[in-house]
Motif scaffolding. Sequence first.
Motif, mmCIF file in Angstrom:
data_model
loop_
_atom_site.group_PDB
_atom_site.id
_atom_site.type_symbol
_atom_site.label_atom_id
_atom_site.label_comp_id
_atom_site.label_asym_id
_atom_site.label_seq_id
_atom_site.Cartn_x
_atom_site.Cartn_y
_atom_site.Cartn_z
ATOM 1 N N ASP A 110 -6.579 0.760 -6.864
ATOM 2 C CA ASP A 110 -5.728 1.474 -5.910
ATOM 3 C C ASP A 110 -6.530 1.876 -4.671
ATOM 4 N N ASP A 112 -5.887 2.008 -1.555
ATOM 5 C CA ASP A 112 -5.270 2.887 -0.552
ATOM 6 C C ASP A 112 -5.039 4.291 -1.103
ATOM 7 N N ASP A 114 -2.977 5.819 -2.976
ATOM 8 C CA ASP A 114 -1.696 6.524 -2.925
ATOM 9 C C ASP A 114 -1.166 6.849 -4.315
ATOM 10 N N THR A 116 -0.367 4.884 -6.650
ATOM 11 C CA THR A 116 0.489 3.862 -7.258
ATOM 12 C C THR A 116 -0.124 2.493 -7.019
ATOM 13 N N LEU A 117 0.222 1.557 -7.888
ATOM 14 C CA LEU A 117 -0.180 0.169 -7.707
ATOM 15 C C LEU A 117 1.057 -0.654 -7.378
ATOM 16 N N GLU A 121 -1.548 -4.983 -5.050
ATOM 17 C CA GLU A 121 -2.738 -4.392 -5.672
ATOM 18 C C GLU A 121 -2.948 -4.937 -7.083
HETATM 19 CA CA LIG Z 1 -1.856 1.881 -4.031
#
Ligand SMILES: [Ca+2]
Length: 135
Positions: A110, A112, A114, A116-117, A121
């Motif tokens: 992950d 970035d 955030d 979540t994937l 990703e």
């Molecule tokens: Ca992500």
Amino acid sequence: MKLKLLGLAALLLVPGLAASAQFDKAMAASASLTALDPDNDGTVDVPEAKAAAAKLFTKLDPDNDGTLDAKELSGRVDEAGLKAADPDNDGTLDQKEYEAIVEARFKAADPDNDGTLDDKELTTDAGKAFLLLVE
Ligand SMILES: [Ca+2]
Ligand SMILES: [Ca+2]
Ligand SMILES: [Ca+2]
């Protein structure tokens, strides 16, 4: 019954993001993502990852002793990884130790950050390493 429970957990944990962009993303999702994304928002979050990991853990543990040894892990975690994740050094992972690796790989996949994937990703090397533990 398990699926129902998972769905319920996802409902409780996922914030009310009902954007159509997310719906579109979910429509184009890979089979991996679809299986890991019971709330269908197009991404895998940590609760979804943990739920899938718990399911796989049970599947990988046919002797049902609550731990996975190297044989049961069958390459999903290599020897070095097993050692690192096994502080009591008994050569097996219990569910908590397994979950810790899942979380570490989730974070690695992950970039970035955030939490979540998304499908993209999941297709990276780190994403694939993560998938090994949850499907
Ligand atoms: Ca992500
Ligand atoms: Ca999701
Ligand atoms: Ca076992």
